[in-house]
Design a protein around this motif. Structure first.
Motif, PDB file in Angstrom:
ATOM      1  N   GLY A 189     -28.958  34.815  15.149  1.00  0.00           N
ATOM      2  CA  GLY A 189     -29.817  34.069  16.054  1.00  0.00           C
ATOM      3  C   GLY A 189     -30.995  33.425  15.348  1.00  0.00           C
ATOM      4  N   GLN A 190     -31.757  32.694  16.114  1.00  0.00           N
ATOM      5  CA  GLN A 190     -32.904  31.924  15.622  1.00  0.00           C
ATOM      6  C   GLN A 190     -33.904  32.800  14.888  1.00  0.00           C
ATOM      7  OE1 GLN A 190     -34.982  29.623  18.701  1.00  0.00           O
ATOM      8  NE2 GLN A 190     -36.909  30.248  17.761  1.00  0.00           N
TER       9      GLN A 190
ATOM     10  N   PRO B 146     -24.707  24.771  25.207  1.00  0.00           N
ATOM     11  CA  PRO B 146     -24.434  23.499  24.543  1.00  0.00           C
ATOM     12  C   PRO B 146     -25.691  22.741  24.158  1.00  0.00           C
ATOM     13  CG  PRO B 146     -24.080  23.283  26.897  1.00  0.00           C
ATOM     14  CD  PRO B 146     -24.350  24.739  26.641  1.00  0.00           C
ATOM     15  N   GLY B 147     -26.823  23.133  24.707  1.00  0.00           N
ATOM     16  CA  GLY B 147     -28.063  22.414  24.446  1.00  0.00           C
ATOM     17  C   GLY B 147     -28.110  21.083  25.179  1.00  0.00           C
ATOM     18  N   GLY B 148     -29.223  20.357  24.985  1.00  0.00           N
ATOM     19  CA  GLY B 148     -29.361  19.052  25.604  1.00  0.00           C
ATOM     20  C   GLY B 148     -29.770  19.127  27.070  1.00  0.00           C
ATOM     21  N   PRO B 149     -29.887  17.967  27.708  1.00  0.00           N
ATOM     22  CA  PRO B 149     -30.421  17.930  29.078  1.00  0.00           C
ATOM     23  C   PRO B 149     -29.502  18.549  30.124  1.00  0.00           C
ATOM     24  CG  PRO B 149     -29.655  15.756  28.384  1.00  0.00           C
ATOM     25  CD  PRO B 149     -29.629  16.624  27.168  1.00  0.00           C
TER      26      PRO B 149
ATOM     27  N   ALA C  98     -35.314  23.465  15.669  1.00  0.00           N
ATOM     28  CA  ALA C  98     -33.869  23.281  15.510  1.00  0.00           C
ATOM     29  C   ALA C  98     -33.122  23.763  16.736  1.00  0.00           C
ATOM     30  CB  ALA C  98     -33.394  24.025  14.269  1.00  0.00           C
ATOM     31  N   SER C  99     -33.464  24.939  17.227  1.00  0.00           N
ATOM     32  CA  SER C  99     -32.779  25.488  18.390  1.00  0.00           C
ATOM     33  C   SER C  99     -33.088  24.677  19.650  1.00  0.00           C
ATOM     34  CB  SER C  99     -33.180  26.951  18.592  1.00  0.00           C
ATOM     35  OG  SER C  99     -32.349  27.581  19.538  1.00  0.00           O
ATOM     36  N   ASN C 100     -34.351  24.306  19.821  1.00  0.00           N
ATOM     37  CA  ASN C 100     -34.747  23.554  21.012  1.00  0.00           C
ATOM     38  C   ASN C 100     -34.108  22.165  21.064  1.00  0.00           C
ATOM     39  OD1 ASN C 100     -36.297  25.657  21.952  1.00  0.00           O
ATOM     40  ND2 ASN C 100     -38.249  24.799  21.258  1.00  0.00           N
ATOM     41  N   ARG C 101     -33.879  21.559  19.914  1.00  0.00           N
ATOM     42  CA  ARG C 101     -33.333  20.200  19.868  1.00  0.00           C
ATOM     43  C   ARG C 101     -31.804  20.171  19.799  1.00  0.00           C
ATOM     44  NH1 ARG C 101     -37.564  17.022  15.772  1.00  0.00           N
ATOM     45  NH2 ARG C 101     -39.351  17.102  17.207  1.00  0.00           N
ATOM     46  N   HIS C 102     -31.202  21.311  19.784  1.00  0.00           N
ATOM     47  CA  HIS C 102     -29.740  21.346  19.723  1.00  0.00           C
ATOM     48  C   HIS C 102     -29.131  20.634  20.922  1.00  0.00           C
ATOM     49  CE1 HIS C 102     -25.668  22.878  19.180  1.00  0.00           C
ATOM     50  NE2 HIS C 102     -25.684  23.252  20.441  1.00  0.00           N
ATOM     51  N   ASP C 103     -28.173  19.766  20.667  1.00  0.00           N
ATOM     52  CA  ASP C 103     -27.440  19.085  21.734  1.00  0.00           C
ATOM     53  C   ASP C 103     -26.060  18.720  21.195  1.00  0.00           C
ATOM     54  OD1 ASP C 103     -26.427  17.612  23.793  1.00  0.00           O
ATOM     55  OD2 ASP C 103     -28.044  16.136  23.871  1.00  0.00           O
ATOM     56  N   ALA C 104     -25.088  19.578  21.470  1.00  0.00           N
ATOM     57  CA  ALA C 104     -23.717  19.335  21.020  1.00  0.00           C
ATOM     58  C   ALA C 104     -22.812  18.876  22.155  1.00  0.00           C
ATOM     59  CB  ALA C 104     -23.163  20.602  20.379  1.00  0.00           C
ATOM     60  N   TRP C 105     -23.387  18.485  23.267  1.00  0.00           N
ATOM     61  CA  TRP C 105     -22.603  18.174  24.460  1.00  0.00           C
ATOM     62  C   TRP C 105     -21.476  17.173  24.167  1.00  0.00           C
ATOM     63  CZ3 TRP C 105     -22.511  20.413  29.134  1.00  0.00           C
ATOM     64  CH2 TRP C 105     -21.826  19.748  30.174  1.00  0.00           C
ATOM     65  N   ASN C 106     -21.818  16.084  23.508  1.00  0.00           N
ATOM     66  CA  ASN C 106     -20.821  15.048  23.256  1.00  0.00           C
ATOM     67  C   ASN C 106     -19.833  15.430  22.154  1.00  0.00           C
ATOM     68  OD1 ASN C 106     -21.851  13.314  25.228  1.00  0.00           O
ATOM     69  ND2 ASN C 106     -23.322  12.412  23.799  1.00  0.00           N
ATOM     70  N   ALA C 107     -20.203  16.404  21.325  1.00  0.00           N
ATOM     71  CA  ALA C 107     -19.333  16.803  20.219  1.00  0.00           C
ATOM     72  C   ALA C 107     -18.332  17.878  20.617  1.00  0.00           C
ATOM     73  CB  ALA C 107     -20.185  17.308  19.047  1.00  0.00           C
ATOM     74  N   LEU C 108     -18.616  18.634  21.663  1.00  0.00           N
ATOM     75  CA  LEU C 108     -17.783  19.790  21.993  1.00  0.00           C
ATOM     76  C   LEU C 108     -16.321  19.445  22.291  1.00  0.00           C
ATOM     77  CD1 LEU C 108     -20.289  21.946  24.078  1.00  0.00           C
ATOM     78  CD2 LEU C 108     -19.468  22.382  21.750  1.00  0.00           C
ATOM     79  N   PRO C 109     -16.015  18.316  22.926  1.00  0.00           N
ATOM     80  CA  PRO C 109     -14.604  18.011  23.157  1.00  0.00           C
ATOM     81  C   PRO C 109     -13.790  17.821  21.877  1.00  0.00           C
ATOM     82  CG  PRO C 109     -15.969  16.775  24.688  1.00  0.00           C
ATOM     83  CD  PRO C 109     -16.894  17.386  23.673  1.00  0.00           C
ATOM     84  N   SER C 110     -14.448  17.650  20.748  1.00  0.00           N
ATOM     85  CA  SER C 110     -13.725  17.488  19.481  1.00  0.00           C
ATOM     86  C   SER C 110     -13.418  18.820  18.815  1.00  0.00           C
ATOM     87  CB  SER C 110     -14.524  16.595  18.528  1.00  0.00           C
ATOM     88  OG  SER C 110     -15.732  17.231  18.134  1.00  0.00           O
ATOM     89  N   VAL C 111     -13.854  19.930  19.393  1.00  0.00           N
ATOM     90  CA  VAL C 111     -13.529  21.252  18.848  1.00  0.00           C
ATOM     91  C   VAL C 111     -12.041  21.524  19.099  1.00  0.00           C
ATOM     92  CG1 VAL C 111     -13.927  23.735  19.053  1.00  0.00           C
ATOM     93  CG2 VAL C 111     -15.859  22.147  19.137  1.00  0.00           C
TER      94      VAL C 111
END
Length: 267
Positions: free
Chosen positions: A38-39, A131-134, A195-208
């Protein structure tokens, strides 16, 4: 070798010149399993449970930049950058493909490892993360206020209670390996928070593409469990499991149940 041996750190050099410490434990013939903390924590986050995987796995941990024996540069703190550091460690070890298990901010880092480097991840486990982000569900305002108190002892007590249930705390006296690396310089601690607060992988997750297991405590107020269905819906081959009565450090307090789920999933 068992998970209790204390082999010395080794070091990988990242493409931006940072020295990252890593630790290998367990049977060297086992399948590689990367454990991500963790952070603002170093590899000791996993001390209480890593040996549970050594029946079949060779566990690999690292000290994020800014923690433990790794360098603490003034910049370069983000979850995608941490993910690239993980791949640098795999490169240093000559490992082409590994299982990756990340909890809390480590789960955020693991998302980027799997999304940016899909060929390097066989199976993915995401614990107590988001996932982070809004579109993520954030902790409530009372938790944020409690963690922002000026008294460090009060903050540590709050964090302990967010990690563990009262009964577990009563039966397991300090120290805990999940409350942060006390040796971190202030700039690195701030870097991890950003780093943790700005994490936003929402758009990247479908590529997992790796099969994914999502674990979470249903009493987690640090990272609300409402993030579980969000992750599960965004990752194509994902399954989820909520652990009843578990808080943020479910992997430690509910060690037997959580460990069994992970071992079964990894095969």
């Amino acid at each position: 070798m068992t998970g209790t041996d204390e082999r010395p750190d080794a070091f990988a050099r990242t493409d931006d010149g940072v020295s990252v410490a890593y630790q290998c434990r367990g049977d060297e013939a086992g399948r590689p399993l990367v454990l991500l903390a963790g952070q603002a924590n170093n590899h000791h986050w996993w001390d209480g449970v890593r040996e549970d995987f050594h029946g079949t796995a060779r566990t690999i941990t690292l000290d994020y930049r800014g923690t433990g024996a790794s360098d603490a540069p003034r910049d370069g703190y983000s979850t995608p950058r941490f993910a690239d550091d993980v791949v640098g460690v795999l490169d240093a070890l000559g490992i082409e493909r590994a299982d990756v298990y990340g909890t809390s901010m480590g789960g955020r880092v693991a998302q980027w490892v799997a999304a940016r480097h899909p060929e390097r991840v066989r199976r993915l486990v995401l614990g107590c993360t988001s996932p982070g982000g809004p579109l993520a569900v954030e902790r409530d305002a009372s938790v944020r206020r409690a963690l922002a108190q000026p008294d460090p002892d009060a903050v540590r007590q709050t964090l302990t209670e967010l990690m563990y249930s009262p009964g577990w705390i009563a039966e397991h006296p300090v120290p805990y390996g999940t409350l942060g690396d006390p040796g971190m310089p202030p700039h690195a601690r701030r870097g991890h928070l950003v780093a943790s607060n700005r994490h936003d992988a929402w758009n990247a997750l479908p590529s997992v593409v790796a099969p994914t297991l999502i674990l979470h405590g249903d009493q987690d107020r640090l990272t609300p469990p409402e993030n579980v269905p969000l992750l599960a819906a965004r990752i194509p081959d994902a399954r989820a499991h909520l652990l009843p009565g578990a808080r943020h450090a479910y992997f430690e307090e509910h060690r037997e149940a959580a460990g069994a789920l992970v071992r079964e999933f990894l095969g």
